[in-house]
Write a protein that holds these residues in place. Structure first.
Motif, PDB file in Angstrom:
ATOM      1  N   THR A 509      14.467  46.893  35.222  1.00 51.69           N
ATOM      2  CA  THR A 509      13.199  46.779  35.962  1.00 51.69           C
ATOM      3  C   THR A 509      12.979  48.013  36.836  1.00 51.69           C
ATOM      4  OG1 THR A 509      14.516  45.434  37.478  1.00 51.69           O
ATOM      5  CG2 THR A 509      12.954  44.277  36.076  1.00 51.69           C
ATOM      6  N   LYS A 543      22.500  34.942  43.644  1.00 53.35           N
ATOM      7  CA  LYS A 543      21.519  35.191  44.707  1.00 53.35           C
ATOM      8  C   LYS A 543      20.543  34.038  44.864  1.00 53.35           C
ATOM      9  CE  LYS A 543      20.319  39.033  42.703  1.00 53.35           C
ATOM     10  NZ  LYS A 543      21.387  39.267  41.704  1.00 53.35           N
ATOM     11  N   VAL A 549      16.230  35.219  46.362  1.00 48.18           N
ATOM     12  CA  VAL A 549      15.333  35.761  45.333  1.00 48.18           C
ATOM     13  C   VAL A 549      13.932  35.220  45.587  1.00 48.18           C
ATOM     14  CG1 VAL A 549      14.806  35.854  42.864  1.00 48.18           C
ATOM     15  CG2 VAL A 549      17.207  35.817  43.623  1.00 48.18           C
ATOM     16  N   ALA A 583      11.497  44.876  43.247  1.00 50.79           N
ATOM     17  CA  ALA A 583      11.434  45.165  41.811  1.00 50.79           C
ATOM     18  C   ALA A 583      10.128  44.700  41.220  1.00 50.79           C
ATOM     19  CB  ALA A 583      12.595  44.471  41.093  1.00 50.79           C
ATOM     20  N   GLY A 612      19.536  33.085  31.945  1.00 51.32           N
ATOM     21  CA  GLY A 612      18.866  32.409  33.044  1.00 51.32           C
ATOM     22  C   GLY A 612      19.890  31.784  33.961  1.00 51.32           C
ATOM     23  N   PRO A 685      19.079  37.738  33.952  1.00 49.25           N
ATOM     24  CA  PRO A 685      18.661  37.730  32.556  1.00 49.25           C
ATOM     25  C   PRO A 685      18.292  39.109  32.028  1.00 49.25           C
ATOM     26  CG  PRO A 685      16.805  37.191  33.945  1.00 49.25           C
ATOM     27  CD  PRO A 685      17.974  37.467  34.868  1.00 49.25           C
ATOM     28  N   ALA A 698      16.645  42.219  34.189  1.00 44.85           N
ATOM     29  CA  ALA A 698      16.067  41.843  35.483  1.00 44.85           C
ATOM     30  C   ALA A 698      17.141  41.623  36.539  1.00 44.85           C
ATOM     31  CB  ALA A 698      15.215  40.585  35.332  1.00 44.85           C
ATOM     32  N   ASP A 699      18.380  41.447  36.114  1.00 44.83           N
ATOM     33  CA  ASP A 699      19.482  41.275  37.066  1.00 44.83           C
ATOM     34  C   ASP A 699      20.754  41.796  36.403  1.00 44.83           C
ATOM     35  OD1 ASP A 699      21.065  40.503  39.224  1.00 44.83           O
ATOM     36  OD2 ASP A 699      21.295  38.431  38.515  1.00 44.83           O
TER      37      ASP A 699
HETATM   38  P1  ADP Z   1      20.914  35.446  40.522  1.00 42.28           P
HETATM   39  O1  ADP Z   1      21.276  35.419  39.096  1.00 42.28           O
HETATM   40  O2  ADP Z   1      21.866  36.225  41.344  1.00 42.28           O
HETATM   41  O3  ADP Z   1      20.676  34.084  41.081  1.00 42.28           O
HETATM   42  P2  ADP Z   1      18.530  36.885  39.620  1.00 42.28           P
HETATM   43  O4  ADP Z   1      18.240  38.250  40.063  1.00 42.28           O
HETATM   44  O5  ADP Z   1      19.011  36.728  38.233  1.00 42.28           O
HETATM   45  O6  ADP Z   1      19.511  36.204  40.671  1.00 42.28           O
HETATM   46  O7  ADP Z   1      17.227  36.012  39.792  1.00 42.28           O
HETATM   47  C1  ADP Z   1      17.163  34.650  39.413  1.00 42.28           C
HETATM   48  C2  ADP Z   1      16.076  34.427  38.362  1.00 42.28           C
HETATM   49  O8  ADP Z   1      14.850  34.982  38.801  1.00 42.28           O
HETATM   50  C3  ADP Z   1      16.362  35.164  37.072  1.00 42.28           C
HETATM   51  O9  ADP Z   1      17.137  34.377  36.230  1.00 42.28           O
HETATM   52  C4  ADP Z   1      14.985  35.404  36.532  1.00 42.28           C
HETATM   53  O10 ADP Z   1      14.489  34.260  35.881  1.00 42.28           O
HETATM   54  C5  ADP Z   1      14.156  35.620  37.759  1.00 42.28           C
HETATM   55  N1  ADP Z   1      14.011  37.062  38.072  1.00 42.28           N
HETATM   56  C6  ADP Z   1      14.830  37.807  38.817  1.00 42.28           C
HETATM   57  N2  ADP Z   1      14.376  39.070  38.903  1.00 42.28           N
HETATM   58  C7  ADP Z   1      13.248  39.129  38.207  1.00 42.28           C
HETATM   59  C8  ADP Z   1      12.289  40.159  37.915  1.00 42.28           C
HETATM   60  N3  ADP Z   1      12.428  41.400  38.405  1.00 42.28           N
HETATM   61  N4  ADP Z   1      11.237  39.845  37.138  1.00 42.28           N
HETATM   62  C9  ADP Z   1      11.085  38.596  36.674  1.00 42.28           C
HETATM   63  N5  ADP Z   1      11.929  37.595  36.912  1.00 42.28           N
HETATM   64  C10 ADP Z   1      13.002  37.839  37.663  1.00 42.28           C
END
Ligand code: ADP
Ligand code: MG
Length: 705
Positions: A509, A543, A549, A583, A612, A685, A698-699
């Motif tokens: 991203t 997170k 998030v 992001a 996810g 994901p 995205a992460d």
């Molecule tokens: P964590 O896995 O540490 O809980 P993530 O960064 O994966 O945190 O965020 C949790 C969910 O949020 C992801 O599984 C995804 O579905 C969504 N997400 C996170 N970042 C983005 C992004 N930049 N764009 C779209 N969806 C996102």
């Protein structure tokens, strides 16, 4: 005085020499068949061991008609000495053997590394004595070995209490001696023979891989069975598995320890999903080893492979004695993904001569024979021949209940199957009433299964074996040249991990690390709303669980509120953290997880699965050894349960499978480059867009050494 460990001497005897010894010494030799050594000598004589047996016992002059020696040093040159005395006395005996020039000691005694530190020290002692002399050891804590070619049965187990052993072409190496004997006995009852069986026990010197290597080269062994608890050297195992594959020698393996999967306390999804067992399974898949979970299935599968070679392409043809049993078989075949053959018109014509015209389709029910065709046995044999001759049939299965004219029908079926030129088997469902039928089928040398379940599990494993495909070179992934060496260590934050991925050409991203609300707003304006705001922390594993998030932030006001909220939470969760990540809000049709980790045995592995926040719940993950090429990556994705999504599920657009596969290839390259420094990498994901529009991470998370 400091003791320097003795230098290992080169081995006196090769594995082939150990399995074909000219002279075998038996310690504690006795005339009493109630004693282990007495039995070993008796079995060696009973099964016609071609070499010389030399009894060792200070209290005897003649044992079982053979001259007995008080000490091994007095005996003529011994290739293999069998030792089953109390553990405490073993080192002294090993020393005597080493001095007497013995080639290999088979140590059946237990009480070594398997009982803890004291036993381990004793084991180390005998290994050092043996190594210094170039004498090999099998065991300790094993139950011996059997070479069917020369009648050399070096085990005292009563499973050898049979008139004639069955010589076959299946080799078995096992870490459990008791299991070896059970397997041997079961196989004997089923009429299945072996070339060699070896139980390696504690593998103090010679190990499973040593005998595996021997069996790959051994012309008498056509299929290898391995029962594995733990490997000493995963790389060597891999190399041997590849060698077996090149030699066209199928390997069927049973590995324990599957249930340990995911028991380690995991700091990442990849760590919790890719346990040691899945790395082993990946190694098997990559090298064509058939992995099973049951000893009977292992031997039954090996027997089919040995007798018929790989399962031919085509469907299953069924000739049954009852519509009821045929229906069950059809359902069970569907469960294991084995297709039912569709008969060609010529086959139907041929069947019409013996069956009612309405009943010439697969599965055949012999009950539907034409009344004028006479006895069932003639119809049964012809039905099997007709079905086996069908070009679309790869394997013929005959589920048999009780039947009219039982013995003649079973004989006709069994001999037609045994001669039909394709793999065929009978599943005999009745109990004691079918005892004479069992004998008839065995006499006709037709594979016989007593349970539908055994047949299905064998069939699944048998069909899983694929002969090696001609080598298809694939282009190495085009990885952009790294601007800098990878210097990070420990747990990487999301932006750090993503930077590493981006260097390897994996799309991430668009984002910026921000420390003030003003910085956040400026970054959002540059990236474009909606945006995502997340806490950046080395400590927080998930997170979203910590409320760090915030997705879909539509404008500057919402961003300001999110900033205040997340800032407070982040400081509470991790006092050392000070930054947030702003992001782009990525959109897509599906979320994958991609991961990489270093397996202690097999090195880097990659995984992909349904991603996810519910990955552990979904457990839809596949693993492969890294590096991986594009074809391998696509094949891996195709094994996922969510794969239908990629083809466009229920009106949704097809997804960019090529881009997802490419990301996996690049992650594999990164994993391989990191080598020993790789702990774990998670991309979760990876957002997958419609075909042609790519993927984006995205992460991400990483742990490097
Ligand atoms: P964590 O896995 O540490 O809980 P993530 O960064 O994966 O945190 O965020 C949790 C969910 O949020 C992801 O599984 C995804 O579905 C969504 N997400 C996170 N970042 C983005 C992004 N930049 N764009 C779209 N969806 C996102
Ligand atoms: Mg995540």
């Amino acid at each position: 005085m400091a003791v320097t460990p003795p230098m290992p001497a080169s081995p006196r005897l090769s594995i082939a020499g150990i399995l074909e010894p000219r002279r075998v010494a038996v310690f504690g030799a006795s005339d009493d068949r109630g004693k282990w050594a007495g039995r070993i000598m008796y079995y060696l004589a009973l099964h016609g061991y071609a070499g010389e047996v030399v009894p060792i016992n200070p209290r005897r002059e003649i044992v079982q008609g053979k001259r007995c020696y008080a000490r091994i040093g007095d005996a003529p040159n011994i290739d293999v000495a069998v030792i089953a005395i109390p553990a405490g006395k073993v080192p002294e005996t090993i020393r005597d053997c080493a001095e007497a020039g013995v080639g290999c000691c088979l140590v059946i005694s237990s009480g070594f590394a398997e009982i803890g530190a004291a036993g381990a020290a004793l084991q180390q002692e005998i290994v050092e004595i043996a190594r210094a002399a170039g004498m090999r050891l099998i065991g300790p804590n094993c139950l011996g070995l059997i070479n069917l070619r020369n009648g050399m049965a070096l085990t005292s187990a009563r499973v050898l209490e049979v008139e004639k052993l069955i010589q076959g072409a299946i080799g078995l190496v096992t870490q459990s001696g008791a299991l070896m004997l059970s397997i041997f006995n079961r196989a004997y009852d089923a009429g299945i023979g072996f070339s060699q069986l070896v139980s390696v026990g504690n593998q103090a010197d010679l190990d499973l891989c040593d005998f595996f290597e021997h069996m790959i080269a051994d012309p008498a062994t056509e299929v290898v069975c391995l029962h594995i608890e733990g490997l000493k050297d995963g790389r060597r195992f891999l190399a041997l598995a590849r060698r077996a594959r090149q030699a066209g020698k199928p390997v069927v393996a049973l590995k324990t320890g599957r249930s340990a999967l995911g028991q380690e306390a995991a700091r990442s999804h990849t760590a919790s999903l890719a346990g040691a067992f899945s790395a082993f399974a990946a190694a098997c898949r990559d090298t064509g080893i058939v992995l099973v979970d049951d000893p009977d299935v292992m031997v039954l599968t090996a027997a089919m492979l040995q007798r018929f070679g790989p399962c031919p392409a085509g469907g299953i043809g069924i000739v049954s004695s009852s519509g009821g049993i045929a229906g069950i078989i059809v359902d069970r075949l569907a469960d294991i993904g084995a297709p039912l053959a569709r008969f060609a018109p010529e086959t139907e014509d041929r069947l019409r001569a013996i069956l009612l015209p309405s009943h010439v389709v697969n599965p055949i029910d012999l009950g539907a024979r034409r009344p004028e065709t006479g006895e069932t046995d003639a119809v049964a044999g012809e039905a099997v021949r007709a079905v086996a001759a069908d070009p679309g049939v790869g394997l013929v299965m005959v589920p048999l209940t009780t039947a009219p004219n039982y013995e003649a029908t079973a004989t006709a079926l069994a001999s037609a199957l045994a001669q039909c030129g394709k793999p065929g088997l009978i599943v005999l469902t009745p109990g004691s009433v079918a005892a004479p039928i069992r004998t008839l089928i065995k006499e006709a040398a037709c594979p016989l299964y007593d349970r539908i379940d055994d047949a299905m599990r064998m069939l699944r494993a048998y069909r899983a074996y694929a002969p090696p495909a001609p080598h298809r070179p694939s282009a190495p992934p085009q990885i952009p040249v790294r601007p800098m060496p990878i210097t990070q260590r420990g747990y990487l934050t999301e932006p750090e991990a993503k930077a590493l991925l981006a260097d390897y050409g994996i799309p991430v991203t668009r984002e910026a690390v921000v420390r003030t609300a003003a910085e956040a707003k400026a970054a959002a304006a540059a990236i474009g709303y909606p945006v995502v705001l997340k806490g950046v922390s080395r400590r927080v594993v998930h997170k979203s669980d910590a409320g760090l998030v915030r997705l879909g932030i539509a404008g500057p006001d919402a961003l300001e509120r999110a900033w205040a909220e997340l800032g407070d939470r982040l400081r509470a969760a991790d006092p050392e953290a000070g930054a947030l990540l702003l992001a782009e809000m990525a959109a897509g049709e599906a979320e994958l997880i991609l991961g990489a980790k270093r397996d202690p045995q097999f090195g880097p592995v990659v995984l992909a699965g349904a991603g996810g926040v519910f990955v552990e719940l979904m457990q839809d993950v596949e693993t492969a050894l890294a590096p991986i090429d594009e074809a391998g990556a696509e094949a891996l994705l195709q094994r996922l349960r969510i794969w239908p999504l990629f083809a466009g599920f229920r009106g949704r657009p097809p997804l960019d499978a090529a881009a997802a596969a490419q990301a996996l290839v690049r992650l594999g390259a990164l994993a391989a480059d990191l080598g020993e420094r790789l702990g774990e990498i998670d991309i979760n994901p990876l957002i997958v867009r419609p075909a042609g529009r790519g993927v984006v991470a995205a992460d991400a998370r990483a742990m490097l050494f």
